[in-house]
Motif scaffolding. Structure first.
Motif, PDB file in Angstrom:
ATOM      1  N   GLN A 151      -7.912  -0.864  -6.611  1.00 43.52           N
ATOM      2  CA  GLN A 151      -8.399  -0.710  -5.232  1.00 43.52           C
ATOM      3  C   GLN A 151      -9.469   0.385  -5.138  1.00 43.52           C
ATOM      4  N   GLY A 152      -9.184   1.528  -5.726  1.00 40.35           N
ATOM      5  CA  GLY A 152     -10.147   2.633  -5.697  1.00 40.35           C
ATOM      6  C   GLY A 152     -11.438   2.272  -6.421  1.00 40.35           C
ATOM      7  N   ARG A 153     -11.290   1.557  -7.534  1.00 36.78           N
ATOM      8  CA  ARG A 153     -12.491   1.169  -8.302  1.00 36.78           C
ATOM      9  C   ARG A 153     -13.378   0.213  -7.509  1.00 36.78           C
ATOM     10  N   ASN A 171       0.817  -1.216   0.000  1.00 38.41           N
ATOM     11  CA  ASN A 171       0.000   0.000   0.000  1.00 38.41           C
ATOM     12  C   ASN A 171       0.851   1.268   0.000  1.00 38.41           C
ATOM     13  N   GLU A 175      -4.497   0.126 -10.177  1.00 35.49           N
ATOM     14  CA  GLU A 175      -5.737   0.489 -10.885  1.00 35.49           C
ATOM     15  C   GLU A 175      -7.032   0.026 -10.218  1.00 35.49           C
ATOM     16  N   TYR A 209      -0.196   3.357  -5.557  1.00 34.99           N
ATOM     17  CA  TYR A 209      -1.523   3.160  -6.140  1.00 34.99           C
ATOM     18  C   TYR A 209      -1.466   2.009  -7.146  1.00 34.99           C
ATOM     19  N   CYS A 257      -8.296  -7.507  -5.880  1.00 33.48           N
ATOM     20  CA  CYS A 257      -9.283  -6.456  -6.182  1.00 33.48           C
ATOM     21  C   CYS A 257      -9.839  -6.599  -7.593  1.00 33.48           C
ATOM     22  N   ARG A 309     -16.633   4.696   2.812  1.00 34.34           N
ATOM     23  CA  ARG A 309     -15.172   4.508   2.765  1.00 34.34           C
ATOM     24  C   ARG A 309     -14.752   3.083   3.121  1.00 34.34           C
ATOM     25  N   THR A 310     -13.810   2.572   2.331  1.00 37.92           N
ATOM     26  CA  THR A 310     -13.388   1.177   2.509  1.00 37.92           C
ATOM     27  C   THR A 310     -11.929   1.071   2.927  1.00 37.92           C
ATOM     28  N   ALA A 347     -13.452  -0.005  -4.212  1.00 31.88           N
ATOM     29  CA  ALA A 347     -14.031   0.766  -3.101  1.00 31.88           C
ATOM     30  C   ALA A 347     -15.230   1.581  -3.587  1.00 31.88           C
ATOM     31  N   GLU A 348     -15.105   2.139  -4.793  1.00 34.62           N
ATOM     32  CA  GLU A 348     -16.228   2.906  -5.368  1.00 34.62           C
ATOM     33  C   GLU A 348     -17.445   1.977  -5.544  1.00 34.62           C
TER      34      GLU A 348
END
Ligand SMILES: Cc1ncc(COP(=O)(O)O)c(C=O)c1O
Length: 405
Positions: free
Chosen positions: A93-95, A86, A91, A89, A300, A108-109, A97-98
Protein backbone atom coordinates in the motif's frame (compact mmCIF):
# COMPACT_ATOMS: atom_id res chain seq x y z
CA UNK A 1 -17.20 -26.01 -34.30
CA UNK A 2 -19.95 -28.66 -34.73
CA UNK A 3 -23.51 -27.62 -33.89
CA UNK A 4 -23.79 -29.65 -30.64
CA UNK A 5 -21.41 -27.49 -28.53
CA UNK A 6 -23.02 -24.33 -29.94
CA UNK A 7 -26.48 -25.57 -28.92
CA UNK A 8 -25.08 -26.44 -25.48
CA UNK A 9 -23.56 -22.96 -25.20
CA UNK A 10 -26.84 -21.32 -26.18
CA UNK A 11 -28.77 -23.27 -23.55
CA UNK A 12 -26.07 -22.53 -20.91
CA UNK A 13 -26.36 -18.80 -21.76
CA UNK A 14 -30.16 -18.99 -21.52
CA UNK A 15 -29.86 -20.68 -18.13
CA UNK A 16 -27.49 -17.95 -16.88
CA UNK A 17 -29.84 -15.23 -18.10
CA UNK A 18 -32.84 -16.91 -16.47
CA UNK A 19 -31.01 -17.14 -13.13
CA UNK A 20 -30.28 -13.44 -13.30
CA UNK A 21 -33.89 -12.65 -14.14
CA UNK A 22 -34.98 -14.69 -11.11
CA UNK A 23 -32.42 -13.63 -8.55
CA UNK A 24 -30.81 -10.28 -9.38
CA UNK A 25 -32.09 -6.77 -8.87
CA UNK A 26 -33.37 -5.82 -12.27
CA UNK A 27 -31.24 -2.67 -12.57
CA UNK A 28 -28.96 -3.62 -15.46
CA UNK A 29 -30.00 -3.77 -19.10
CA UNK A 30 -27.39 -6.26 -20.28
CA UNK A 31 -26.61 -7.10 -23.87
CA UNK A 32 -27.45 -10.68 -24.84
CA UNK A 33 -23.85 -11.82 -24.55
CA UNK A 34 -22.34 -14.20 -22.00
CA UNK A 35 -18.58 -13.89 -21.78
CA UNK A 36 -16.42 -16.81 -20.86
CA UNK A 37 -12.75 -15.89 -21.26
CA UNK A 38 -10.39 -13.37 -22.78
CA UNK A 39 -6.89 -13.10 -24.22
CA UNK A 40 -5.18 -9.86 -25.23
CA UNK A 41 -7.79 -7.47 -26.66
CA UNK A 42 -10.26 -10.27 -27.41
CA UNK A 43 -13.03 -11.82 -25.35
CA UNK A 44 -14.86 -15.05 -26.16
CA UNK A 45 -18.46 -15.98 -25.47
CA UNK A 46 -19.64 -19.37 -24.25
CA UNK A 47 -19.85 -20.69 -27.80
CA UNK A 48 -16.26 -19.61 -28.47
CA UNK A 49 -17.16 -16.62 -30.68
CA UNK A 50 -14.41 -13.98 -30.57
CA UNK A 51 -15.00 -10.24 -30.01
CA UNK A 52 -12.50 -7.42 -30.38
CA UNK A 53 -13.05 -5.48 -27.17
CA UNK A 54 -12.97 -1.73 -27.75
CA UNK A 55 -14.70 -0.85 -24.45
CA UNK A 56 -12.64 -3.06 -22.07
CA UNK A 57 -15.09 -3.33 -19.19
CA UNK A 58 -15.79 0.45 -19.44
CA UNK A 59 -12.15 1.40 -19.36
CA UNK A 60 -11.06 -1.06 -16.69
CA UNK A 61 -9.15 -3.81 -18.50
CA UNK A 62 -6.15 -1.65 -19.32
CA UNK A 63 -3.92 -4.59 -20.22
CA UNK A 64 -6.69 -6.56 -21.87
CA UNK A 65 -7.27 -10.11 -20.74
CA UNK A 66 -4.96 -12.74 -19.26
CA UNK A 67 -1.91 -10.49 -19.50
CA UNK A 68 1.02 -12.72 -18.51
CA UNK A 69 2.56 -10.25 -16.04
CA UNK A 70 -0.77 -9.57 -14.34
CA UNK A 71 -1.76 -13.24 -14.22
CA UNK A 72 1.64 -14.09 -12.73
CA UNK A 73 1.49 -11.56 -9.87
CA UNK A 74 -2.14 -12.42 -9.12
CA UNK A 75 -1.27 -16.11 -8.83
CA UNK A 76 1.76 -15.41 -6.69
CA UNK A 77 0.08 -12.90 -4.36
CA UNK A 78 -3.11 -14.99 -4.03
CA UNK A 79 -0.96 -17.71 -2.50
CA UNK A 80 0.57 -15.25 -0.04
CA UNK A 81 -1.96 -12.65 1.11
CA UNK A 82 -5.18 -11.39 -0.48
CA UNK A 83 -6.60 -9.24 2.31
CA UNK A 84 -5.34 -7.87 5.59
CA UNK A 85 -7.84 -5.08 6.50
CA UNK A 86 -6.41 -1.72 7.38
CA UNK A 87 -5.64 -2.78 10.93
CA UNK A 88 -2.18 -3.86 9.79
CA UNK A 89 0.56 -2.91 7.37
CA UNK A 90 1.39 -4.89 4.26
CA UNK A 91 4.17 -4.48 1.72
CA UNK A 92 2.31 -2.81 -1.14
CA UNK A 93 0.00 0.00 0.00
CA UNK A 94 2.73 2.47 0.95
CA UNK A 95 4.73 1.62 -2.17
CA UNK A 96 1.74 2.25 -4.42
CA UNK A 97 0.97 5.53 -2.63
CA UNK A 98 4.60 6.59 -3.14
CA UNK A 99 4.29 5.80 -6.86
CA UNK A 100 1.06 7.79 -7.08
CA UNK A 101 2.73 10.77 -5.40
CA UNK A 102 5.62 10.57 -7.89
CA UNK A 103 3.37 10.54 -10.94
CA UNK A 104 0.56 12.83 -9.78
CA UNK A 105 2.36 15.71 -8.06
CA UNK A 106 0.06 15.22 -5.05
CA UNK A 107 1.27 13.84 -1.78
CA UNK A 108 -1.20 11.65 0.13
CA UNK A 109 -3.37 8.73 -0.91
CA UNK A 110 -6.40 6.95 0.50
CA UNK A 111 -7.39 3.68 -1.20
CA UNK A 112 -10.97 2.71 -1.93
CA UNK A 113 -12.50 -0.12 -3.95
CA UNK A 114 -14.35 1.83 -6.60
CA UNK A 115 -14.72 5.19 -8.24
CA UNK A 116 -17.82 6.26 -6.39
CA UNK A 117 -16.21 5.47 -3.04
CA UNK A 118 -13.19 7.57 -3.94
CA UNK A 119 -15.59 10.39 -4.78
CA UNK A 120 -17.40 9.96 -1.43
CA UNK A 121 -14.11 10.30 0.43
CA UNK A 122 -13.15 13.35 -1.59
CA UNK A 123 -16.51 14.98 -0.79
CA UNK A 124 -15.99 14.23 2.90
CA UNK A 125 -12.64 16.00 2.63
CA UNK A 126 -14.39 18.99 1.08
CA UNK A 127 -16.98 19.07 3.86
CA UNK A 128 -14.41 18.71 6.62
CA UNK A 129 -12.25 21.42 5.02
CA UNK A 130 -15.23 23.81 4.78
CA UNK A 131 -16.45 23.00 8.32
CA UNK A 132 -13.09 23.96 9.77
CA UNK A 133 -13.29 27.38 8.14
CA UNK A 134 -16.95 28.36 8.59
CA UNK A 135 -20.22 26.50 9.36
CA UNK A 136 -21.75 27.87 6.15
CA UNK A 137 -18.89 26.87 3.91
CA UNK A 138 -20.31 23.62 2.57
CA UNK A 139 -21.32 24.30 -1.02
CA UNK A 140 -19.96 22.31 -3.93
CA UNK A 141 -19.91 23.51 -7.52
CA UNK A 142 -20.16 20.75 -10.09
CA UNK A 143 -20.72 20.51 -13.82
CA UNK A 144 -23.81 19.74 -15.82
CA UNK A 145 -23.59 16.53 -17.80
CA UNK A 146 -20.99 15.09 -15.41
CA UNK A 147 -21.01 11.61 -13.91
CA UNK A 148 -19.34 10.89 -10.57
CA UNK A 149 -20.91 7.67 -9.31
CA UNK A 150 -23.97 6.07 -7.76
CA UNK A 151 -23.55 6.55 -4.00
CA UNK A 152 -25.29 9.49 -2.37
CA UNK A 153 -22.49 12.03 -2.30
CA UNK A 154 -21.22 11.18 -5.76
CA UNK A 155 -24.78 11.16 -7.08
CA UNK A 156 -25.45 14.55 -5.50
CA UNK A 157 -22.67 16.11 -7.57
CA UNK A 158 -23.57 14.20 -10.76
CA UNK A 159 -24.93 16.76 -13.20
CA UNK A 160 -27.58 14.61 -14.82
CA UNK A 161 -31.10 14.68 -13.46
CA UNK A 162 -31.95 11.19 -14.76
CA UNK A 163 -29.55 9.59 -12.27
CA UNK A 164 -30.67 11.67 -9.27
CA UNK A 165 -34.42 12.06 -9.59
CA UNK A 166 -35.56 8.81 -7.95
CA UNK A 167 -33.44 9.44 -4.88
CA UNK A 168 -34.14 13.03 -3.92
CA UNK A 169 -33.42 14.80 -1.68
CA UNK A 170 -29.72 14.84 -2.46
CA UNK A 171 -26.93 16.45 -0.43
CA UNK A 172 -27.69 20.13 0.06
CA UNK A 173 -25.56 22.93 -1.33
CA UNK A 174 -24.67 21.58 -4.78
CA UNK A 175 -24.70 24.08 -7.65
CA UNK A 176 -24.46 22.86 -11.24
CA UNK A 177 -22.93 24.96 -14.00
CA UNK A 178 -22.40 24.28 -17.71
CA UNK A 179 -18.89 23.11 -18.52
CA UNK A 180 -16.44 25.44 -20.24
CA UNK A 181 -18.55 28.49 -19.30
CA UNK A 182 -16.12 30.72 -17.43
CA UNK A 183 -18.71 33.32 -16.49
CA UNK A 184 -21.15 30.77 -15.05
CA UNK A 185 -18.36 29.25 -12.97
CA UNK A 186 -17.27 32.61 -11.67
CA UNK A 187 -20.86 33.44 -10.70
CA UNK A 188 -21.40 30.11 -8.90
CA UNK A 189 -18.25 30.10 -6.74
CA UNK A 190 -18.30 32.19 -3.56
CA UNK A 191 -17.10 32.28 0.06
CA UNK A 192 -19.61 29.47 0.74
CA UNK A 193 -17.93 27.16 -1.76
CA UNK A 194 -15.93 24.37 -0.14
CA UNK A 195 -15.28 22.35 -3.30
CA UNK A 196 -15.31 22.49 -7.10
CA UNK A 197 -15.62 19.15 -8.91
CA UNK A 198 -14.48 18.70 -12.49
CA UNK A 199 -14.32 15.63 -14.71
CA UNK A 200 -11.48 16.60 -17.06
CA UNK A 201 -12.93 14.68 -19.95
CA UNK A 202 -16.56 13.80 -19.32
CA UNK A 203 -16.83 10.11 -20.16
CA UNK A 204 -20.38 8.97 -19.59
CA UNK A 205 -21.42 12.48 -20.67
CA UNK A 206 -20.13 11.82 -24.19
CA UNK A 207 -16.31 12.32 -24.24
CA UNK A 208 -16.38 16.08 -23.63
CA UNK A 209 -13.03 17.62 -22.71
CA UNK A 210 -12.66 20.69 -20.50
CA UNK A 211 -10.69 23.55 -21.98
CA UNK A 212 -7.43 24.28 -20.21
CA UNK A 213 -8.60 27.85 -19.77
CA UNK A 214 -11.64 26.60 -17.89
CA UNK A 215 -9.63 24.32 -15.61
CA UNK A 216 -7.25 27.21 -14.95
CA UNK A 217 -10.18 29.44 -13.99
CA UNK A 218 -11.45 26.74 -11.61
CA UNK A 219 -7.98 26.58 -10.01
CA UNK A 220 -7.92 30.36 -9.66
CA UNK A 221 -11.39 30.48 -8.06
CA UNK A 222 -10.63 27.61 -5.68
CA UNK A 223 -7.53 29.51 -4.52
CA UNK A 224 -9.39 32.81 -4.22
CA UNK A 225 -12.15 31.33 -2.03
CA UNK A 226 -10.11 28.70 -0.19
CA UNK A 227 -12.12 25.86 -1.73
CA UNK A 228 -10.73 22.45 -2.71
CA UNK A 229 -10.51 21.64 -6.40
CA UNK A 230 -11.31 18.01 -7.22
CA UNK A 231 -10.49 16.45 -10.57
CA UNK A 232 -12.40 13.24 -11.26
CA UNK A 233 -9.96 11.12 -13.27
CA UNK A 234 -11.88 7.89 -12.74
CA UNK A 235 -12.56 7.36 -16.43
CA UNK A 236 -10.15 9.78 -18.11
CA UNK A 237 -7.06 9.12 -15.98
CA UNK A 238 -4.42 6.50 -15.14
CA UNK A 239 -2.81 6.46 -18.56
CA UNK A 240 -5.95 6.59 -20.68
CA UNK A 241 -5.26 10.06 -22.19
CA UNK A 242 -1.61 9.19 -22.90
CA UNK A 243 -0.44 10.97 -19.75
CA UNK A 244 -0.77 9.59 -16.24
CA UNK A 245 -3.69 11.93 -15.60
CA UNK A 246 -5.72 14.12 -17.92
CA UNK A 247 -4.85 17.28 -15.98
CA UNK A 248 -1.26 16.74 -17.12
CA UNK A 249 -2.35 17.50 -20.69
CA UNK A 250 -2.28 21.20 -19.85
CA UNK A 251 1.00 23.07 -20.02
CA UNK A 252 1.88 24.20 -17.44
CA UNK A 253 0.07 21.46 -15.52
CA UNK A 254 -2.97 22.59 -13.53
CA UNK A 255 -2.83 20.70 -10.25
CA UNK A 256 -6.01 19.96 -8.30
CA UNK A 257 -6.09 19.72 -4.51
CA UNK A 258 -7.67 16.28 -4.79
CA UNK A 259 -7.66 13.79 -7.62
CA UNK A 260 -9.81 10.67 -7.66
CA UNK A 261 -9.02 7.67 -9.87
CA UNK A 262 -10.16 4.07 -10.13
CA UNK A 263 -11.17 2.02 -13.17
CA UNK A 264 -7.90 0.76 -14.76
CA UNK A 265 -5.72 1.08 -11.65
CA UNK A 266 -5.54 -2.62 -10.86
CA UNK A 267 -6.29 -4.04 -14.33
CA UNK A 268 -9.69 -5.48 -13.40
CA UNK A 269 -9.36 -5.85 -9.64
CA UNK A 270 -11.43 -3.31 -7.69
CA UNK A 271 -9.21 -0.43 -6.59
CA UNK A 272 -9.78 3.30 -6.40
CA UNK A 273 -7.92 6.16 -4.80
CA UNK A 274 -8.09 9.70 -3.53
CA UNK A 275 -4.78 11.49 -3.96
CA UNK A 276 -4.57 14.84 -2.18
CA UNK A 277 -2.12 17.62 -1.49
CA UNK A 278 -1.19 18.36 2.11
CA UNK A 279 -3.79 21.14 2.41
CA UNK A 280 -6.69 18.86 1.44
CA UNK A 281 -5.29 15.82 3.27
CA UNK A 282 -5.14 17.84 6.49
CA UNK A 283 -8.96 17.88 6.52
CA UNK A 284 -9.07 14.17 7.37
CA UNK A 285 -7.71 13.22 10.77
CA UNK A 286 -7.45 9.91 12.60
CA UNK A 287 -10.68 7.89 12.58
CA UNK A 288 -12.53 10.23 10.20
CA UNK A 289 -12.57 7.88 7.21
CA UNK A 290 -11.81 4.26 6.42
CA UNK A 291 -12.49 1.12 4.40
CA UNK A 292 -12.35 -2.58 5.18
CA UNK A 293 -11.25 -3.73 1.73
CA UNK A 294 -9.57 -0.61 0.32
CA UNK A 295 -5.91 -0.96 -0.61
CA UNK A 296 -5.54 -4.69 -0.04
CA UNK A 297 -2.25 -6.42 -0.91
CA UNK A 298 -3.52 -8.18 -4.02
CA UNK A 299 -5.04 -5.10 -5.66
CA UNK A 300 -2.08 -2.87 -4.70
CA UNK A 301 0.54 -5.32 -5.93
CA UNK A 302 -1.20 -5.69 -9.28
CA UNK A 303 -1.44 -1.90 -9.58
CA UNK A 304 2.29 -1.59 -8.92
CA UNK A 305 3.01 -4.11 -11.66
CA UNK A 306 0.80 -2.07 -14.00
CA UNK A 307 2.49 1.22 -13.05
CA UNK A 308 5.86 -0.39 -13.78
CA UNK A 309 4.70 -0.84 -17.36
CA UNK A 310 3.25 2.65 -17.73
CA UNK A 311 6.35 4.56 -18.94
CA UNK A 312 6.47 2.25 -21.95
CA UNK A 313 2.71 2.35 -22.50
CA UNK A 314 2.11 6.12 -22.39
CA UNK A 315 3.75 7.11 -25.71
CA UNK A 316 2.06 4.14 -27.39
CA UNK A 317 -1.33 5.23 -26.04
CA UNK A 318 -0.76 8.68 -27.52
CA UNK A 319 0.32 7.44 -30.95
CA UNK A 320 -2.38 4.78 -31.17
CA UNK A 321 -4.95 7.40 -30.17
CA UNK A 322 -3.78 9.68 -32.98
CA UNK A 323 -3.98 6.77 -35.43
CA UNK A 324 -7.50 5.83 -34.24
CA UNK A 325 -8.84 9.36 -34.48
CA UNK A 326 -7.31 9.92 -37.92
CA UNK A 327 -8.92 6.72 -39.21
CA UNK A 328 -12.23 7.85 -37.73
CA UNK A 329 -11.80 11.28 -39.33
CA UNK A 330 -11.58 9.47 -42.71
CA UNK A 331 -14.98 7.92 -41.96
CA UNK A 332 -16.31 11.34 -40.98
CA UNK A 333 -15.50 12.62 -44.47
CA UNK A 334 -17.55 9.79 -45.99
CA UNK A 335 -20.58 9.87 -43.68
CA UNK A 336 -22.44 13.12 -43.07
CA UNK A 337 -24.15 11.78 -39.93
CA UNK A 338 -20.81 11.80 -38.06
CA UNK A 339 -20.80 15.16 -36.29
CA UNK A 340 -17.49 14.99 -34.47
CA UNK A 341 -14.61 12.73 -33.47
CA UNK A 342 -13.30 13.63 -30.00
CA UNK A 343 -10.95 12.42 -27.32
CA UNK A 344 -7.44 12.09 -26.02
CA UNK A 345 -5.23 9.02 -26.20
CA UNK A 346 -7.36 5.90 -26.03
CA UNK A 347 -10.50 7.68 -24.82
CA UNK A 348 -12.39 8.27 -28.02
CA UNK A 349 -15.92 9.38 -28.87
CA UNK A 350 -17.72 9.60 -32.20
CA UNK A 351 -20.75 11.85 -32.03
CA UNK A 352 -23.47 11.06 -34.54
CA UNK A 353 -26.63 12.90 -35.40
CA UNK A 354 -28.51 9.61 -35.50
CA UNK A 355 -29.01 7.05 -32.67
CA UNK A 356 -26.10 4.72 -31.97
CA UNK A 357 -27.73 2.01 -29.87
CA UNK A 358 -28.49 -0.40 -32.71
CA UNK A 359 -24.95 0.08 -34.01
CA UNK A 360 -23.61 -1.40 -30.77
CA UNK A 361 -25.65 -4.55 -31.45
CA UNK A 362 -24.59 -4.57 -35.10
CA UNK A 363 -20.93 -4.32 -34.05
CA UNK A 364 -21.43 -7.18 -31.63
CA UNK A 365 -22.83 -9.32 -34.43
CA UNK A 366 -19.66 -8.45 -36.39
CA UNK A 367 -17.42 -9.47 -33.47
CA UNK A 368 -16.65 -6.09 -31.90
CA UNK A 369 -17.62 -4.59 -28.55
CA UNK A 370 -18.14 -0.85 -28.18
CA UNK A 371 -20.54 1.35 -26.27
CA UNK A 372 -22.99 4.14 -26.95
CA UNK A 373 -23.51 6.89 -24.41
CA UNK A 374 -25.97 9.77 -24.46
CA UNK A 375 -27.88 8.05 -27.31
CA UNK A 376 -25.64 9.38 -30.06
CA UNK A 377 -22.01 9.10 -28.94
CA UNK A 378 -20.13 5.90 -29.77
CA UNK A 379 -17.57 5.45 -27.01
CA UNK A 380 -14.27 3.59 -27.26
CA UNK A 381 -12.04 2.80 -24.28
CA UNK A 382 -9.88 -0.03 -25.63
CA UNK A 383 -7.12 -1.76 -23.67
CA UNK A 384 -3.81 0.15 -23.75
CA UNK A 385 -2.22 -2.82 -25.51
CA UNK A 386 -4.52 -2.52 -28.55
CA UNK A 387 -2.49 -2.58 -31.79
CA UNK A 388 -2.90 -0.36 -34.86
CA UNK A 389 -4.00 -3.47 -36.73
CA UNK A 390 -6.77 -4.06 -34.18
CA UNK A 391 -7.77 -0.40 -34.40
CA UNK A 392 -7.96 -0.76 -38.19
CA UNK A 393 -10.14 -3.81 -37.74
CA UNK A 394 -12.48 -1.85 -35.45
CA UNK A 395 -12.64 0.96 -38.00
CA UNK A 396 -13.52 -1.46 -40.79
CA UNK A 397 -16.35 -2.94 -38.67
CA UNK A 398 -17.61 0.62 -38.13
CA UNK A 399 -17.33 1.39 -41.84
CA UNK A 400 -19.51 -1.63 -42.62
CA UNK A 401 -22.11 -0.53 -40.08
CA UNK A 402 -22.09 3.10 -41.25
CA UNK A 403 -22.54 2.00 -44.84
CA UNK A 404 -25.90 0.42 -43.95
CA UNK A 405 -27.33 3.66 -42.45
C1 LIG B 1 -15.94 9.91 -14.25
C2 LIG B 1 -16.49 8.83 -13.36
N1 LIG B 1 -16.59 9.06 -12.04
C3 LIG B 1 -17.07 8.12 -11.21
C4 LIG B 1 -17.48 6.89 -11.67
C5 LIG B 1 -17.98 5.85 -10.72
O1 LIG B 1 -17.07 4.81 -10.64
P1 LIG B 1 -17.52 3.36 -10.11
O2 LIG B 1 -18.49 2.82 -11.11
O3 LIG B 1 -16.24 2.58 -10.02
O4 LIG B 1 -18.14 3.56 -8.78
C6 LIG B 1 -17.41 6.63 -13.05
C7 LIG B 1 -17.90 5.34 -13.57
O5 LIG B 1 -18.18 5.18 -14.72
C8 LIG B 1 -16.90 7.62 -13.92
O6 LIG B 1 -16.82 7.41 -15.23
Amino acid sequence: MSSAPVIEAVSAAEHIQQLERDYLLQNYARYPLTLHRGKGCYVYDLAGKRYLDMIAGIGVNALGYAHPRITKVIKEQAGLLIHTSNLYYHEYQGRLAERLAQVSGLQRTFFSNSGTEAMEGALKMVRAHGNKLHPEKFETVSLLNSFHGRTFGALSVTGQEKYRRDFEPMLPGVKFVPSNDLVALEQAVSERTAGIVIEWIQGEGGINPMTHEYARKARELADKYDALLIFDEIQCGVGRPGTYFAYQLASPVILPDIMVAAKPMSCGLPLGCIVANERAAAAIGSGMHGSTFGGGPLACRVALEFFDMMPELLPQIRSKGVHFRSRLAELQKRYGFIKEVRGEGLMVGVELDIPGKQMVLDAMAQGMLMNCTHDTVLRFLPPYIVTEKEIDRAVSVLAKIFKKQ
